[in-house]
Write a protein that holds these residues in place. Structure first.
Motif, PDB file in Angstrom:
ATOM      1  N   ILE A   1       0.842  -1.204   0.000  1.00 43.10           N
ATOM      2  CA  ILE A   1       0.000   0.000   0.000  1.00 43.10           C
ATOM      3  C   ILE A   1       0.877   1.254   0.000  1.00 43.10           C
ATOM      4  CG2 ILE A   1      -1.602   1.358   1.412  1.00 43.10           C
ATOM      5  CD1 ILE A   1      -2.989  -1.219   2.169  1.00 43.10           C
ATOM      6  N   LEU A   2       1.987   1.207   0.732  1.00 39.96           N
ATOM      7  CA  LEU A   2       2.900   2.352   0.768  1.00 39.96           C
ATOM      8  C   LEU A   2       3.471   2.636  -0.611  1.00 39.96           C
ATOM      9  CD1 LEU A   2       4.856   1.815   4.102  1.00 39.96           C
ATOM     10  CD2 LEU A   2       3.423   3.776   3.526  1.00 39.96           C
ATOM     11  N   ASP A   3       3.850   1.593  -1.342  1.00 42.51           N
ATOM     12  CA  ASP A   3       4.423   1.790  -2.678  1.00 42.51           C
ATOM     13  C   ASP A   3       3.427   2.435  -3.622  1.00 42.51           C
ATOM     14  OD1 ASP A   3       6.889   0.765  -1.984  1.00 42.51           O
ATOM     15  OD2 ASP A   3       6.326  -1.285  -2.505  1.00 42.51           O
ATOM     16  N   ARG A   4       2.161   2.078  -3.480  1.00 38.61           N
ATOM     17  CA  ARG A   4       1.151   2.566  -4.431  1.00 38.61           C
ATOM     18  C   ARG A   4       0.591   3.922  -4.055  1.00 38.61           C
ATOM     19  NH1 ARG A   4      -1.532   5.183  -6.669  1.00 38.61           N
ATOM     20  NH2 ARG A   4      -3.258   4.807  -8.109  1.00 38.61           N
ATOM     21  N   PHE A   5       0.465   4.229  -2.781  1.00 40.90           N
ATOM     22  CA  PHE A   5      -0.281   5.436  -2.388  1.00 40.90           C
ATOM     23  C   PHE A   5       0.564   6.491  -1.690  1.00 40.90           C
ATOM     24  CE2 PHE A   5      -3.529   2.061  -2.597  1.00 40.90           C
ATOM     25  CZ  PHE A   5      -4.400   2.644  -3.498  1.00 40.90           C
ATOM     26  N   SER A   6       1.854   6.291  -1.531  1.00 43.02           N
ATOM     27  CA  SER A   6       2.696   7.334  -0.959  1.00 43.02           C
ATOM     28  C   SER A   6       2.907   8.455  -1.970  1.00 43.02           C
ATOM     29  CB  SER A   6       4.055   6.747  -0.538  1.00 43.02           C
ATOM     30  OG  SER A   6       4.718   6.229  -1.675  1.00 43.02           O
ATOM     31  N   MET A   7       3.382   9.618  -1.487  1.00 43.64           N
ATOM     32  CA  MET A   7       3.651  10.735  -2.380  1.00 43.64           C
ATOM     33  C   MET A   7       4.897  10.428  -3.199  1.00 43.64           C
ATOM     34  SD  MET A   7       2.923  13.477  -3.742  1.00 43.64           S
ATOM     35  CE  MET A   7       3.907  14.313  -4.958  1.00 43.64           C
ATOM     36  N   LEU A   8       4.767  10.475  -4.513  1.00 46.99           N
ATOM     37  CA  LEU A   8       5.878  10.156  -5.410  1.00 46.99           C
ATOM     38  C   LEU A   8       5.719  10.959  -6.687  1.00 46.99           C
ATOM     39  CD1 LEU A   8       8.346   8.335  -6.145  1.00 46.99           C
ATOM     40  CD2 LEU A   8       6.682   6.730  -7.131  1.00 46.99           C
ATOM     41  N   GLY A   9       6.750  11.672  -7.054  1.00 46.78           N
ATOM     42  CA  GLY A   9       6.703  12.449  -8.280  1.00 46.78           C
ATOM     43  C   GLY A   9       6.853  11.593  -9.516  1.00 46.78           C
ATOM     44  N   ALA A  10       7.957  10.837  -9.576  1.00 49.75           N
ATOM     45  CA  ALA A  10       8.209  10.029 -10.768  1.00 49.75           C
ATOM     46  C   ALA A  10       9.273   8.989 -10.484  1.00 49.75           C
ATOM     47  CB  ALA A  10       8.653  10.919 -11.938  1.00 49.75           C
ATOM     48  N   ARG A  11       9.079   7.813 -11.022  1.00 50.35           N
ATOM     49  CA  ARG A  11      10.106   6.780 -11.020  1.00 50.35           C
ATOM     50  C   ARG A  11       9.746   5.748 -12.087  1.00 50.35           C
ATOM     51  NH1 ARG A  11       8.742   3.761  -5.296  1.00 50.35           N
ATOM     52  NH2 ARG A  11       6.793   2.749  -5.957  1.00 50.35           N
TER      53      ARG A  11
ATOM     54  N   VAL B   1       3.669  11.580 -12.473  1.00 51.85           N
ATOM     55  CA  VAL B   1       3.890  11.666 -13.916  1.00 51.85           C
ATOM     56  C   VAL B   1       3.120  10.581 -14.667  1.00 51.85           C
ATOM     57  CG1 VAL B   1       6.158  12.721 -13.687  1.00 51.85           C
ATOM     58  CG2 VAL B   1       5.960  10.229 -13.773  1.00 51.85           C
ATOM     59  N   ALA B   2       2.738   9.524 -13.975  1.00 57.15           N
ATOM     60  CA  ALA B   2       1.970   8.438 -14.595  1.00 57.15           C
ATOM     61  C   ALA B   2       0.467   8.626 -14.405  1.00 57.15           C
ATOM     62  CB  ALA B   2       2.394   7.095 -14.018  1.00 57.15           C
ATOM     63  N   GLY B   3       0.073   9.823 -13.984  1.00 55.48           N
ATOM     64  CA  GLY B   3      -1.351  10.105 -13.791  1.00 55.48           C
ATOM     65  C   GLY B   3      -1.897   9.642 -12.460  1.00 55.48           C
ATOM     66  N   GLU B   4      -1.039   9.292 -11.517  1.00 54.55           N
ATOM     67  CA  GLU B   4      -1.507   8.835 -10.200  1.00 54.55           C
ATOM     68  C   GLU B   4      -1.676  10.050  -9.269  1.00 54.55           C
ATOM     69  OE1 GLU B   4       0.771   4.499 -10.540  1.00 54.55           O
ATOM     70  OE2 GLU B   4       1.552   6.042  -9.197  1.00 54.55           O
ATOM     71  N   TRP B   5      -2.644  10.887  -9.601  1.00 51.42           N
ATOM     72  CA  TRP B   5      -2.865  12.129  -8.870  1.00 51.42           C
ATOM     73  C   TRP B   5      -3.395  11.880  -7.462  1.00 51.42           C
ATOM     74  CZ3 TRP B   5      -0.687  16.078 -11.242  1.00 51.42           C
ATOM     75  CH2 TRP B   5      -0.570  16.058 -12.641  1.00 51.42           C
ATOM     76  N   ASP B   6      -3.986  10.726  -7.245  1.00 59.92           N
ATOM     77  CA  ASP B   6      -4.525  10.425  -5.919  1.00 59.92           C
ATOM     78  C   ASP B   6      -3.434  10.399  -4.849  1.00 59.92           C
ATOM     79  OD1 ASP B   6      -4.002   8.052  -7.656  1.00 59.92           O
ATOM     80  OD2 ASP B   6      -4.116   7.004  -5.742  1.00 59.92           O
ATOM     81  N   ARG B   7      -2.183  10.185  -5.254  1.00 63.05           N
ATOM     82  CA  ARG B   7      -1.080  10.181  -4.287  1.00 63.05           C
ATOM     83  C   ARG B   7      -0.966  11.508  -3.539  1.00 63.05           C
ATOM     84  NH1 ARG B   7       3.109   6.245  -5.005  1.00 63.05           N
ATOM     85  NH2 ARG B   7       2.786   4.841  -6.783  1.00 63.05           N
ATOM     86  N   LEU B   8      -1.362  12.594  -4.176  1.00 61.54           N
ATOM     87  CA  LEU B   8      -1.280  13.906  -3.535  1.00 61.54           C
ATOM     88  C   LEU B   8      -2.122  13.967  -2.267  1.00 61.54           C
ATOM     89  CD1 LEU B   8      -1.587  16.152  -6.713  1.00 61.54           C
ATOM     90  CD2 LEU B   8       0.498  15.727  -5.398  1.00 61.54           C
ATOM     91  N   LEU B   9      -3.173  13.167  -2.200  1.00 58.89           N
ATOM     92  CA  LEU B   9      -4.062  13.165  -1.038  1.00 58.89           C
ATOM     93  C   LEU B   9      -3.861  11.938  -0.155  1.00 58.89           C
ATOM     94  CD1 LEU B   9      -6.333  14.751   0.326  1.00 58.89           C
ATOM     95  CD2 LEU B   9      -7.974  13.439  -1.027  1.00 58.89           C
ATOM     96  N   THR B  10      -3.750  10.768  -0.764  1.00 57.10           N
ATOM     97  CA  THR B  10      -3.654   9.541   0.036  1.00 57.10           C
ATOM     98  C   THR B  10      -2.376   9.497   0.869  1.00 57.10           C
ATOM     99  OG1 THR B  10      -2.644   8.389  -1.852  1.00 57.10           O
ATOM    100  CG2 THR B  10      -5.033   8.217  -1.597  1.00 57.10           C
ATOM    101  N   SER B  11      -1.312  10.112   0.391  1.00 55.15           N
ATOM    102  CA  SER B  11      -0.061  10.096   1.158  1.00 55.15           C
ATOM    103  C   SER B  11      -0.207  10.766   2.514  1.00 55.15           C
ATOM    104  CB  SER B  11       1.045  10.785   0.363  1.00 55.15           C
ATOM    105  OG  SER B  11       0.698  12.141   0.074  1.00 55.15           O
TER     106      SER B  11
END
Length: 326
Positions: free
Chosen positions: A110-120, A144-154
């Motif tokens: 869950i951490l890998d998918r929903f933490s705040m991450l810009g790009a990798r 960068v991959a369109g995972e904008w939900d990270r901005l909130l879920t993190s």
């Protein structure tokens, strides 16, 4: 013949006398079969015990009580929110953070998918630094991959018990601070405005991390939102003219922690939450009172949201060389 005439007149006189009137039975206006003798002090209709509602003087019917409740003006906070005695939203937010923490302990992915991450870049052998034009056997992850939900879920995740600088203390300290600030700020703002502030401060912290941090670095925590609440506490205290000595000491500690922890925590997220919380609360506290107060406050929140979104989209486009990675 004369006696007969007298008897006839006497009989006629008795028949002409009016009979005694029968008592009128009054019934409840809502329950016609129930006898009642009490009137509503407001509409003067008869009401039975089931329809009686105690008033300051006498009793009122159910409809008049409802009408009176609608006509009473609800008490409001300084910023126009409804007064709430208990910090319900704060309790719910703490519950969500704890549930998210338990979920990530059970399922660390869950951490890998929903933490705040810009790009990798992710591939069969692990993760790589993101660069435009990457090989086809790799795929992009993060904003960068369109995972904008990270901005909130993190903002609802925290370091695993055996990871990071603080481990389990990360969530413990954040939740204690959230409770201390939330039970003060939430009653002053009202639940709706308080929740909007919390979520915008969370987004503000994540956007600042996206702008100022290496894009491949992951980050989690509610610290951005908590710094936003700290800024709100300061702005509201000044607005109501409170004794600022204890408030200033708190803010000095908050800023000192931001500086001293810069090497071990995400100071970018702290700063973003602090500035976003201050901007939103300033709009709350100093919007002119009146029928347009809520509209002005809502417009300010939308404006902050649009600015954060534009900054995030621009940064993502910069990282991808002009387009969002697929």
């Amino acid at each position: 013949m004369e006696p007969e005439s007298t008897q006839s007149e006497s009989s006629h006189s008795q028949s002409a006398q009016p009979q005694s009137a029968q008592p009128t039975v009054t019934t409840c206006y809502r329950h016609p079969k129930v006898e009642s003798h009490v009137r509503c002090t407001r509409c003067d209709r008869y009401i039975c015990p089931d329809c009686m509602r105690e008033a300051s003087v006498g009793h009122q019917c159910v409809e008049c009580v409802k009408e009176g409740a609608r006509s009473v003006r609800q008490a409001r906070t300084l910023v126009g929110g409804r007064i709430a005695a208990a910090p319900l939203v704060t309790s719910v937010l703490i519950g969500l953070n704890v549930l998210a923490y338990l979920a990530e302990v059970v399922r660390p992915e869950i951490l890998d998918r929903f933490s705040m991450l810009g790009a990798r870049l992710a591939g069969p052998d692990g993760y790589y630094v993101y660069a435009p034009g990457y090989p086809s056997d790799l795929h992009a992850e993060g904003v960068v991959a369109g995972e904008w939900d990270r901005l909130l879920t993190s903002g609802f995740l925290h370091s695993a018990p055996t990871e990071g600088t603080f481990g389990v203390l990360h969530i413990v300290m954040n939740m204690l601070t959230l409770w201390q600030l939330g039970r003060v700020v939430e009653p002053m703002l009202g639940r709706v405005r308080y929740l909007a502030l919390y979520l915008l401060a969370t987004l503000g912290g994540s956007v600042f991390e996206l702008l100022l941090t290496d894009p491949h670095v992951e980050s989690v925590g509610a610290s951005g939102a908590i710094f936003g609440l700290g800024a709100a506490y300061y702005v509201l205290a000044r607005r109501i003219g409170a004794d600022m000595r204890s408030v200033n000491r708190f803010m000095a500690f908050l800023l000192l922690w931001l500086l001293l922890s810069a090497s071990i925590t995400s100071w970018q997220g702290h700063l973003g939450g602090l500035l976003t919380g201050a901007a939103v609360t300033f709009a709350y506290a100093y919007a002119p009172r009146g029928p347009r107060q809520a509209l002005i406050q809502a417009a300010a929140c939308v404006g902050v949201l649009v600015l954060l979104a534009m900054a995030a989209v621009a940064k993502a486009a910069e990282l991808t060389g002009g387009g969002i990675a697929q």
